[in-house]
Design a protein around this motif. Structure first.
Motif, short mmCIF file in Angstrom:
data_model
loop_
_atom_site.label_atom_id
_atom_site.label_comp_id
_atom_site.label_asym_id
_atom_site.label_seq_id
_atom_site.Cartn_x
_atom_site.Cartn_y
_atom_site.Cartn_z
N ILE A 1 0.83 -1.21 0.00
CA ILE A 1 0.00 0.00 0.00
C ILE A 1 0.87 1.26 0.00
N PHE A 2 1.87 1.31 0.88
CA PHE A 2 2.72 2.49 0.98
C PHE A 2 3.40 2.81 -0.35
N LEU A 3 3.84 1.77 -1.06
CA LEU A 3 4.53 1.97 -2.34
C LEU A 3 3.59 1.87 -3.53
N LYS A 4 2.29 1.92 -3.26
CA LYS A 4 1.24 2.01 -4.28
C LYS A 4 1.26 0.88 -5.31
N ASN A 5 1.61 -0.33 -4.85
CA ASN A 5 1.62 -1.44 -5.79
C ASN A 5 0.21 -1.90 -6.17
N GLN A 6 -0.80 -1.52 -5.38
CA GLN A 6 -2.16 -1.86 -5.77
C GLN A 6 -2.54 -1.13 -7.07
N GLN A 7 -1.78 -0.12 -7.44
CA GLN A 7 -2.00 0.61 -8.71
C GLN A 7 -1.17 0.02 -9.85
N ASN A 8 -0.43 -1.03 -9.59
CA ASN A 8 0.48 -1.62 -10.57
C ASN A 8 -0.27 -2.67 -11.39
N ARG A 9 -0.63 -2.30 -12.62
CA ARG A 9 -1.41 -3.18 -13.48
C ARG A 9 -0.71 -3.40 -14.81
N LYS A 10 -1.03 -4.51 -15.45
CA LYS A 10 -0.33 -4.90 -16.67
C LYS A 10 -0.37 -3.83 -17.76
N ASP A 11 -1.45 -3.10 -17.89
CA ASP A 11 -1.54 -2.08 -18.93
C ASP A 11 -0.92 -0.75 -18.52
N HIS A 12 -0.62 -0.61 -17.22
CA HIS A 12 -0.04 0.65 -16.73
C HIS A 12 0.80 0.36 -15.49
N PRO A 13 2.01 -0.19 -15.68
CA PRO A 13 2.85 -0.54 -14.53
C PRO A 13 3.25 0.69 -13.71
N ASN A 14 3.22 0.54 -12.39
CA ASN A 14 3.67 1.57 -11.46
C ASN A 14 5.05 1.12 -10.97
N GLU A 15 6.06 1.96 -11.17
CA GLU A 15 7.44 1.58 -10.88
C GLU A 15 7.87 1.80 -9.43
N ASN A 16 7.03 2.41 -8.62
CA ASN A 16 7.38 2.77 -7.25
C ASN A 16 7.94 1.59 -6.45
N PHE A 17 7.18 0.52 -6.39
CA PHE A 17 7.54 -0.65 -5.60
C PHE A 17 8.86 -1.25 -6.08
N ALA A 18 8.97 -1.49 -7.39
CA ALA A 18 10.18 -2.11 -7.96
C ALA A 18 11.41 -1.25 -7.68
N ARG A 19 11.28 0.06 -7.83
CA ARG A 19 12.41 0.97 -7.61
C ARG A 19 12.90 0.90 -6.17
N GLU A 20 11.98 0.93 -5.23
CA GLU A 20 12.37 0.91 -3.81
C GLU A 20 12.96 -0.44 -3.40
N VAL A 21 12.44 -1.52 -3.93
CA VAL A 21 13.00 -2.84 -3.62
C VAL A 21 14.46 -2.90 -4.05
N MET A 22 14.76 -2.34 -5.21
CA MET A 22 16.14 -2.35 -5.69
C MET A 22 17.01 -1.33 -4.98
N GLU A 23 16.51 -0.12 -4.82
CA GLU A 23 17.32 0.96 -4.27
C GLU A 23 17.57 0.84 -2.77
N LEU A 24 16.54 0.50 -2.01
CA LEU A 24 16.64 0.52 -0.55
C LEU A 24 16.86 -0.85 0.10
N PHE A 25 16.44 -1.92 -0.56
CA PHE A 25 16.42 -3.22 0.09
C PHE A 25 17.36 -4.26 -0.50
N THR A 26 17.84 -4.05 -1.73
CA THR A 26 18.68 -5.10 -2.32
C THR A 26 19.97 -4.56 -2.93
#
Length: 165
Positions: free
Chosen positions: A26-51
């Motif tokens: 929810i915080f990284l708005k992945n519920q808005q991440n859909r196949k026709d309109h990907p939201n990059e927020n979640f993916a970016r933070e997973v790479m930048e802050l966690f891995t």
């Protein structure tokens, strides 16, 4: 609870569980991440802050990872839900690897990179040892962390029992 359960266990398990927690989704708005309109927020933070840490991935890696996390959501009770009809099942290329990846597979690809072990080890080193990083010690410790399949307890034990600590 996820962090408490995994704090001295497997970073791999912690990463997978935190990534599927309602708070993160929810915080990284992945519920808005859909196949026709990907939201990059979640993916970016997973790479930048966690891995991997900033500078160790490309914008294309983020775009492709975002596609893999499409459909990841949570229900009203805070439980992880995979929304199949919102997921992009197409081929994706991430860090030089290509396949029909889903979010779990992306997390495993990120964990397969030694850079992830180095990034986490460097954070731990700065917190417990010194703000000034000794790259030789971090690299040695990161190699052990990586080969232990990301065992946080072994990482900390290695640091705390080392002669240089």
């Amino acid at each position: 609870d996820v962090i408490r359960r995994n704090a001295l266990g497997s970073f791999r398990n912690m990463l997978h569980e935190v990534s599927k927690s309602a708070a993160m989704l929810i915080f990284l708005k992945n519920q808005q991440n859909r196949k026709d309109h990907p939201n990059e927020n979640f993916a970016r933070e997973v790479m930048e802050l966690f891995t991997l840490g900033r500078g160790n991935y490309t914008e294309n890696d983020i775009k492709e990872s975002a596609r893999a996390f499409t459909g990841w959501s949570s229900d009203l009770k805070g439980q992880f839900v995979f929304r199949r009809f919102q997921h992009d099942f197409g081929s994706k290329t991430l860090l030089g690897k290509t396949g029909n990846y889903d979010g779990d597979e992306v997390l495993d690809i990120l964990l397969s990179q030694k850079q992830t072990a180095k990034f986490i080890t460097k954070k731990i080193y700065k917190f417990f040892v010194n703000d000034t990083v000794d790259d030789e010690k971090v690299n040695w410790t990161a190699d052990r962390f990586y080969t232990s399949t990301y065992d946080i307890g072994k990482l900390l034990e290695g640091i705390f029992t080392s002669d240089w600590f």
